[in-house]
Enzyme design. Structure first.
Site, PDB file in Angstrom:
ATOM      1  N   CYS A 378       0.830  -1.199   0.000  1.00 21.41           N
ATOM      2  CA  CYS A 378       0.000   0.000   0.000  1.00 21.41           C
ATOM      3  C   CYS A 378       0.869   1.256   0.000  1.00 21.41           C
ATOM      4  O   CYS A 378       1.460   1.579  -1.024  1.00 21.41           O
ATOM      5  CB  CYS A 378      -1.005  -0.035   1.147  1.00 21.41           C
ATOM      6  SG  CYS A 378      -2.449   0.973   0.767  1.00 21.41           S
ATOM      7  N   HIS A 504      -3.607  -4.587   0.297  1.00 15.09           N
ATOM      8  CA  HIS A 504      -3.083  -5.143   1.544  1.00 15.09           C
ATOM      9  C   HIS A 504      -3.138  -6.668   1.511  1.00 15.09           C
ATOM     10  O   HIS A 504      -4.081  -7.264   2.029  1.00 15.09           O
ATOM     11  CB  HIS A 504      -3.896  -4.636   2.734  1.00 15.09           C
ATOM     12  CG  HIS A 504      -3.635  -3.212   3.079  1.00 15.09           C
ATOM     13  ND1 HIS A 504      -2.544  -2.815   3.812  1.00 15.09           N
ATOM     14  CD2 HIS A 504      -4.319  -2.087   2.787  1.00 15.09           C
ATOM     15  CE1 HIS A 504      -2.568  -1.500   3.963  1.00 15.09           C
ATOM     16  NE2 HIS A 504      -3.642  -1.028   3.349  1.00 15.09           N
ATOM     17  N   GLU A 506      -1.636  -8.684   3.213  1.00 14.61           N
ATOM     18  CA  GLU A 506      -1.497  -9.292   4.549  1.00 14.61           C
ATOM     19  C   GLU A 506      -2.838  -9.695   5.160  1.00 14.61           C
ATOM     20  O   GLU A 506      -2.875 -10.434   6.128  1.00 14.61           O
ATOM     21  CB  GLU A 506      -0.726  -8.349   5.490  1.00 14.61           C
ATOM     22  CG  GLU A 506      -1.479  -7.101   5.943  1.00 14.61           C
ATOM     23  CD  GLU A 506      -1.289  -5.898   5.023  1.00 14.61           C
ATOM     24  OE1 GLU A 506      -1.011  -6.096   3.820  1.00 14.61           O
ATOM     25  OE2 GLU A 506      -1.420  -4.751   5.505  1.00 14.61           O
TER      26      GLU A 506
HETATM   27  N1  GLN Z   1      -1.647   6.931   2.849  1.00 16.51           N
HETATM   28  C1  GLN Z   1      -1.788   6.206   1.631  1.00 16.51           C
HETATM   29  C2  GLN Z   1      -3.127   6.440   0.964  1.00 16.51           C
HETATM   30  O1  GLN Z   1      -4.041   6.893   1.586  1.00 16.51           O
HETATM   31  C3  GLN Z   1      -1.558   4.720   1.855  1.00 16.51           C
HETATM   32  C4  GLN Z   1      -2.570   4.087   2.742  1.00 16.51           C
HETATM   33  C5  GLN Z   1      -2.151   2.739   3.252  1.00 16.51           C
HETATM   34  O2  GLN Z   1      -1.001   2.377   3.228  1.00 16.51           O
HETATM   35  N2  GLN Z   1      -3.102   1.989   3.759  1.00 16.51           N
HETATM   36  O3  GLN Z   1      -3.280   6.174  -0.208  1.00 16.51           O
END
Ligand code: GLN
Length: 533
Positions: A378, A504, A506
């Protein structure tokens, strides 16, 4: 339908969620269809906006629900896919009841905890369990908390409505060793069970957390005072190596048999072989590797829970023991990269906010230049893109507009539809989305499929305007969303493994089904470690 309710006594952090998850695992080993859910007594309506400092990671479900990390344990230990129906806070219950009252649904009657709040809770128990054999519901908090009372009252009523034979109560408690007396004490457990009985709940099973054997005398005592069968007093020692030993430990004491008998379940004999194999792989690794996780909540035990677990699963897939080295991203900014020396792999997890961003970029650059396996999740993917744009394309100002809204080169930016969003919570790209993998990519090879589904939780996206230049310079696109065309995976060409994913992964890894990219990342780390020795 049968129901198991899991409560906790004496103190929090007894591993109630893990106990619930392990019992779910054991019932699945007996061929039953199980689902596990969590009721939390706090008043927050949206766990997605709770601080990681107080609450650990936010665990995201397929349907986009942002939930408590215990749901992660449930999904890792069992095969059931959970939905927003499986996570309920007091805040949500009160919000629903108040909305109904405002709409006039209660026809002007006095709205009260009993029956309105308790009815709402009971309804959610019924909804959460549709289509399965056994529903396990964990109640957050500790018996005796004021906040938990409406839930416990609802459970009492539920047993009354459903019938004794369909409902079992399991109480997790602490049996502490008091040094001065040189003995284990059962009194806290007695008192916590007494509290439950005051409410009208008699536990059927007592799971006792302890750091040493409780012994026959204490077992008898707990049985007598807590009114629980001697066999149903379960000793739950701290596991020696891994949480995945827990199902084996509980199975040894035949907890599944007690549940099956108590609820009159028709099921198969226990087949625990898959859990034995998981533990065997953990205890007898063929190689050892060190993987660094570079984050900003590194000092917190639970902020990257699912990431740490998924790395362990990647180790299971490769019969490798993975030592996780926690690296504070800010330290890399002030102290240089010494902490990264000797690592076999580097992972940058998700995150929000400015702190530590430059440190994460330093880590990505280090991994790219030294050809160390790198995995960005992410925010970690966005970091991969920023680092590549800055140091390979030479776009010195390249950034995400999250961290520099005025940047000349917004390689990561907001989607048009997100630009008007002002309120916090529930405003992100959330939940499961399709991703079409690029033929010939590392990701396609790892997954072995053309289309995958992964969970998202972010606002910002890869900026397609830079795609042609980034690809030409060697940052390949490994996967895109088939509907929107958004880039979901980037892969550095001519690198053993440098992959960033906008989602994600994970949240979808399990010990018996390690996530393909975590398995591929650890495999690359193993190869790196073999190369360097
Ligand atoms: N801050 C980043 C976004 O909002 C990544 C978010 C995250 O890693 N869950 O796109």
């Amino acid at each position: 339908m049968k129901y198991i309710f899991v409560t906790g006594g004496v103190i929090s952090s007894l591993g109630k969620g893990l106990t619930a998850a392990a019992i779910g695992a054991l019932l699945e080993c007996r061929g039953l269809k199980v689902r596990i859910q969590k009721f939390d007594p706090y008043l927050n309506v949206d766990p997605g906006t709770m601080s990681p400092y107080q609450h650990g990671e936010v665990y995201v479900l397929d349907d986009g629900a942002e939930t408590d990390l215990d749901l992660g344990h449930y999904e890792r230990f069992t095969s059931g896919v959970l939905s927003r129906l499986n996570s309920l806070s007091s805040g949500q219950v009160y919000e629903t009841v108040i909305q109904k009252e405002r709409r006039g649904d209660y026809l002007g009657k006095t709205v009260q905890v009993i029956p309105h709040i308790t009815n709402e809770i009971k309804e959610r128990i019924l909804k959460g369990g549709e289509g399965i054999d056994v529903l396990i519901t964990e109640i957050g908090g500790t018996t005796g908390d004021i906040e938990g009372l409406p839930f416990l009252e609802a459970l009492r009523q539920f047993q009354h409505d459903a019938g004794r034979e369909d409902v079992a109560f399991l109480h997790c408690t602490l049996v502490p060793f008091i040094k001065a007396a040189g003995e284990l004490k059962t009194k806290p457990s007695q008192q916590s069970v007494a509290k439950l009985r005051e409410i009208g709940i008699q536990p059927d099973i007592l799971v006792c957390r302890t750091d040493r054997p409780i012994g026959e005398d204490n077992r008898q005592k707990l049985s007598l005072y807590c009114n629980v069968g001697v066999d149903a007093v379960i000793e739950c020692r701290d596991v020696a190596h891994s949480i995945y030993e827990l199902p084996l430990m509980l199975a040894e004491q035949r907890i599944d048999e007690i549940v099956v008998k108590r609820l009159g379940l028709q099921c198969e004999p226990m087949d625990i072989a898959p859990w034995r194999e998981i533990v065997r792989r953990l205890l007898e690794p063929k190689v050892r590797v060190r993987v660094g996780v570079v984050g900003k909540y590194i000092e917190l035990q639970d902020a990257y829970k699912s990431v740490y677990e998924s790395i362990v699963h990647g180790g299971i897939a490769n019969e490798a023991a993975v030592e996780i080295v926690r690296v504070d991203a800010e330290d890399l900014e002030t102290q240089g990269t010494a902490q990264l020396e000797g690592l076999d792999g580097i992972l940058v997890p998700g995150g929000f906010g400015n702190r530590g961003i430059e440190g994460k970029i330093i880590a990505a650059r280090f991994a790219r230049e030294r050809k160390i396996p790198f995995y960005g999740l992410c925010l970690g993917m966005q970091i991969t893109v920023i680092e590549f744009a800055r140091h390979v394309l030479g776009l010195k100002a390249a950034h995400s507009t999250e961290f520099n809204p005025e940047t000349a080169d917004p390689v990561i930016h907001l989607m048009e539809s997100q630009k008007s969003v002002v309120t916090k919570g529930g405003t992100m790209r959330l939940g499961s989305y399709d991703c079409a993998l690029a033929p010939g990519s590392k990701s396609r090879a790892a997954y072995g499929r053309d289309i995958i589904q992964e969970r998202h939780r972010h606002r910002f996206e890869y900026n397609d305007v830079y795609r042609a230049r980034l690809e030409a310079a060697g940052l390949l696109v490994g996967g895109t969303n088939p509907q929107s065309g958004l880039v979901e995976i980037v892969e550095v060409k001519d690198h053993p493994f440098m992959v960033g994913v906008q989602y994600h992964p994970e949240f979808k890894s399990k010990p018996n089904r390690p996530h393909p990219l975590f398995a591929a990342f650890v495999k690359a780390a193993v190869e790196k470690s073999l190369r360097s020795c």
